[in-house]
Design a protein around this motif. Structure first.
Motif: not given
Length: 277
Positions: A236-253
């Protein structure tokens, strides 16, 4: 006798007679050498990747699961490993080297030419291991995978991961960044590049990782924020990363004010970026 305490697992076994968590003996075992290797961050220049077998962390979602779980590939004595290094073109990208720090030390002393070496590590290092690696490597390319102990235990069976990684990376940061120009582009000659792979359902922990880097290492630290997570079909994880999850982290950076580094195109979440072992 080689009683091993080279990594935080501290197995304390004699690697001449048995194997510990990493599954490896005294001599280095290489799964594959890829030259040239074109899938690392562009600021590292021309590379040859040396993929070592076994691993002291063995994450459940490892993209190199075919080689991280055991004795895959060919074993090399110290002279043989030095020959592998000397035949490589460009800098040496030492992928998952931690559990072979002794073999790499010995081989580096036998090399017939000077190599720019990149210590491509999970970040699960001892302070002594980092000090030893610093004598060999020019660049630390290190993951900081998690802050949360429960997540680290779930995915890597290492609840102490962050306690170890934060001490290790602070030592790595002591190697000051230096650059040279290759094909008209700046390349990290010496220094530190911190990678973080955003995992599905773990965006808040990813934000904590970035806050640690910004607060303790500085916003001038080179970072690589990766979106390339792909389920490996084993753990696991067995699901793919969601685009919104990456966007949230990138914006935080960006909000934290990082000045240097790389974001990854979301299309990188594809198995074609994993070498064929």
């Amino acid at each position: 006798m080689y009683v091993c305490y080279d990594c935080p697992r501290e197995c304390g076994i004699d690697r001449e007679k048995s194997v510990g968590f990493c599954g490896c003996g005294v001599n280095a075992r290489i799964a594959k050498v890829v030259s040239p290797f074109e899938y690392e961050e562009p600021g590292l220049g021309k590379l040859s990747a040396v993929f070592f077998s076994g691993c002291n962390l063995r994450c459940s979602y490892c993209q190199n699961v075919a080689i991280s779980r055991g004795a895959v590939g060919e074993e090399y004595d110290d002279e043989g490993l030095a020959e592998v290094f000397d035949k490589a073109v460009g800098a040496l990208d030492l992928v998952t080297p931690t559990h072979y720090v002794g073999a790499i030390e010995r081989a580096a002393a036998l090399c017939k030419k000077k190599h720019r070496m990149i210590w491509n590590t999970s970040g699960y290092e001892t302070e002594d291991g980092v000090k030893r690696a610093s004598e060999i490597a020019d660049v630390f390319l290190t993951d900081i995978k998690y802050c949360d102990k429960a997540i680290a235990k779930r995915f890597s069976a290492a609840p102490d991961y962050f306690d170890r990684a934060k001490k290790a990376v602070k030592l790595m940061r002591e190697k000051k960044d230096e650059f040279f120009v290759e094909d008209g582009q700046p390349v990290l000659k010496k220094g530190l590049l911190v990678r973080h792979l955003v995992l599905p359902g773990c965006a808040e922990d990813s934000k904590r990782v970035l806050e640690f880097v910004a607060g303790e290492l500085g916003t001038d630290t080179y970072i690589s924020l990766m979106s390339q997570f792909t389920p490996n079909g084993v753990g696991e994880p067995t699901v793919r990363l969601k685009r919104i999850e990456y966007k949230i982290v990138a914006e935080h950076a960006l909000k934290l004010g990082f000045k240097n580094g790389f974001f990854q195109d979301f299309s990188s979440a594809d198995k074609k970026y994993t070498p064929d072992f």
